[in-house]
Write an enzyme that holds these catalytic residues in place. Structure first.
Site, PDB file in Angstrom:
ATOM      1  N   ASN A 137       0.860  -1.180   0.000  1.00  0.00           N
ATOM      2  CA  ASN A 137       0.000   0.000   0.000  1.00  0.00           C
ATOM      3  C   ASN A 137       0.902   1.239   0.000  1.00  0.00           C
ATOM      4  OD1 ASN A 137      -1.817   2.026   0.555  1.00  0.00           O
ATOM      5  ND2 ASN A 137      -2.391   1.274   2.594  1.00  0.00           N
ATOM      6  N   LYS A 180       0.088   4.295  -0.237  1.00  0.00           N
ATOM      7  CA  LYS A 180      -0.552   5.472   0.376  1.00  0.00           C
ATOM      8  C   LYS A 180      -0.300   6.720  -0.485  1.00  0.00           C
ATOM      9  CE  LYS A 180      -0.220   3.097   4.747  1.00  0.00           C
ATOM     10  NZ  LYS A 180      -0.112   3.141   6.179  1.00  0.00           N
ATOM     11  N   HIS A 183      -9.556   1.111   4.912  1.00  0.00           N
ATOM     12  CA  HIS A 183      -8.284   1.241   5.629  1.00  0.00           C
ATOM     13  C   HIS A 183      -8.494   2.175   6.824  1.00  0.00           C
ATOM     14  CE1 HIS A 183      -4.169   2.375   6.566  1.00  0.00           C
ATOM     15  NE2 HIS A 183      -3.792   1.267   5.940  1.00  0.00           N
ATOM     16  N   GLU A 206      -6.882   4.552   7.911  1.00  0.00           N
ATOM     17  CA  GLU A 206      -6.663   5.981   7.590  1.00  0.00           C
ATOM     18  C   GLU A 206      -7.881   6.561   6.865  1.00  0.00           C
ATOM     19  OE1 GLU A 206      -2.886   5.384   5.670  1.00  0.00           O
ATOM     20  OE2 GLU A 206      -2.047   4.778   7.592  1.00  0.00           O
ATOM     21  N   GLU A 226      -5.548  -5.312  10.416  1.00  0.00           N
ATOM     22  CA  GLU A 226      -4.513  -4.316  10.672  1.00  0.00           C
ATOM     23  C   GLU A 226      -4.772  -3.618  12.005  1.00  0.00           C
ATOM     24  OE1 GLU A 226      -2.435  -3.104   6.788  1.00  0.00           O
ATOM     25  OE2 GLU A 226      -4.040  -1.695   7.162  1.00  0.00           O
ATOM     26  N   GLY A 228       2.534   1.688  10.742  1.00  0.00           N
ATOM     27  CA  GLY A 228       3.520   2.751  10.587  1.00  0.00           C
ATOM     28  C   GLY A 228       4.249   3.111  11.873  1.00  0.00           C
ATOM     29  N   SER A 267       3.382  -2.716  10.120  1.00  0.00           N
ATOM     30  CA  SER A 267       4.835  -2.804  10.298  1.00  0.00           C
ATOM     31  C   SER A 267       5.441  -4.138   9.845  1.00  0.00           C
ATOM     32  CB  SER A 267       5.217  -2.499  11.751  1.00  0.00           C
ATOM     33  OG  SER A 267       4.826  -1.175  12.075  1.00  0.00           O
TER      34      SER A 267
HETATM   35  P1  PGA Z   1       2.843  -0.148   7.575  1.00  0.00           P
HETATM   36  O1  PGA Z   1       1.378   0.144   6.972  1.00  0.00           O
HETATM   37  O2  PGA Z   1       3.331  -1.431   6.947  1.00  0.00           O
HETATM   38  O3  PGA Z   1       3.675   1.042   7.181  1.00  0.00           O
HETATM   39  O4  PGA Z   1       2.683  -0.295   9.045  1.00  0.00           O
HETATM   40  C1  PGA Z   1       0.473  -0.898   6.754  1.00  0.00           C
HETATM   41  C2  PGA Z   1      -0.817  -0.358   6.182  1.00  0.00           C
HETATM   42  O5  PGA Z   1      -1.236   0.738   6.563  1.00  0.00           O
HETATM   43  O6  PGA Z   1      -1.444  -1.015   5.335  1.00  0.00           O
END
Ligand code: PGA
Length: 253
Positions: free
Chosen positions: A9, A11, A97, A99, A169, A175, A215
């Site tokens: 992803n 983003k 997601h 976010e 997730e 992140g 992560s």
């Molecule tokens: P990350 O993000 O691997 O940077 O933790 C995962 C995601 O938001 O899908």
């Protein structure tokens, strides 16, 4: 056993130049042929077609969108419809997601409409679910995820439900570098499978891929995927660098 699925992803990252350099180093890798898992990346809407064209000779590379509107067309400024994506050969979309839920007010009601629309149009929603830190510390994570699944998958056509992908997730692991343990991921994957049996049936629940995200990187990917319960990963930060992403994909074999 089904092949593992890894989706990067991206983003709101990368411009054309950076995508081209990702493509160059990805495509030149000698390790490409040894990758056995299914894989893909999700660029911004703006770069979907550019990325798709670059990777046109790589039949394995899935190009996914980071969202999809549930209406076919209309007055929805800033949005891109499932039909527009489909017309451009984009058949996978990340939906719900955390976010999107947090910054764009994607409610479970909206997410449910998106999942239903994609499934009805033979597309693949990668539905994200997961609890925040407060919910985890109060041990409410199973309750939270069950609630999201029941809302988001309400009235999904059982005949086509096997095409859904679920990404667990935990928000506190996105992140942050604070990944969940593989035991946490496995425990939740088993729980989600159980919920899917209730929502659909055993046969359908078996077919649905359940990913872990938060992560995940080239160093820890094996921990999450060396078991029969977690079917892949949704990867943010560690998918931005082509050589790291290749290492990660190799680890998913
Ligand atoms: P990350 O993000 O691997 O940077 O933790 C995962 C995601 O938001 O899908």
């Amino acid at each position: 056993m089904n092949k593992k699925l890894i989706i990067g992803n991206w983003k709101m990252n990368k411009n054309e130049k950076e995508i081209k350099s990702f493509f160059d180093s990805f495509s030149k890798s000698k390790d490409l042929n040894s990758i056995k898992c299914e894989y893909g990346v999700a660029p911004t809407f703006l770069d979907l077609m550019y990325t798709k064209e670059l990777f046109s000779k790589n039949k394995k590379m899935i190009i996914a969108s980071q969202d999809a509107h549930f209406e076919k067309s209309g007055a929805f400024t800033g949005a891109v419809s499932y039909q527009q994506l489909k017309d451009h050969g984009i058949n996978y979309s990340i939906i719900g997601h955390s976010e999107r839920r947090e910054y764009f007010n994607d409610t479970d009601e909206v997410i449910n409409k998106k999942v239903i629309t994609l499934i009805e149009n033979d597309m693949v929603p990668i539905l994200c679910v997961g609890e925040n830190l407060k919910e985890r510390s109060k041990k409410k994570h199973f309750k939270v995820v069950a609630k999201q699944l029941h809302y988001d998958l309400n009235n999904v056509n059982i005949e086509k439900a096997k095409n859904i992908v679920i990404a667990y997730e935990p928000i506190w692991a996105i992140g942050t570098g604070k990944s969940a343990t593989s035991e946490d991921a496995i425990e939740m994957a088993k729980f989600i499978r159980q919920e899917l049996k209730t929502l659909f049936n055993e046969e359908v629940a078996k077919e649905i891929k359940i990913l872990y995200g938060g992560s995940v990187n080239d160093k820890n990917v094996k921990e999450y995927l060396s078991n029969e319960f977690v079917d892949g990963a949704l990867v943010g930060g560690a998918s931005l660098d082509a050589s790291k992403f290749i290492e990660l994909l190799k680890g998913a074999n």
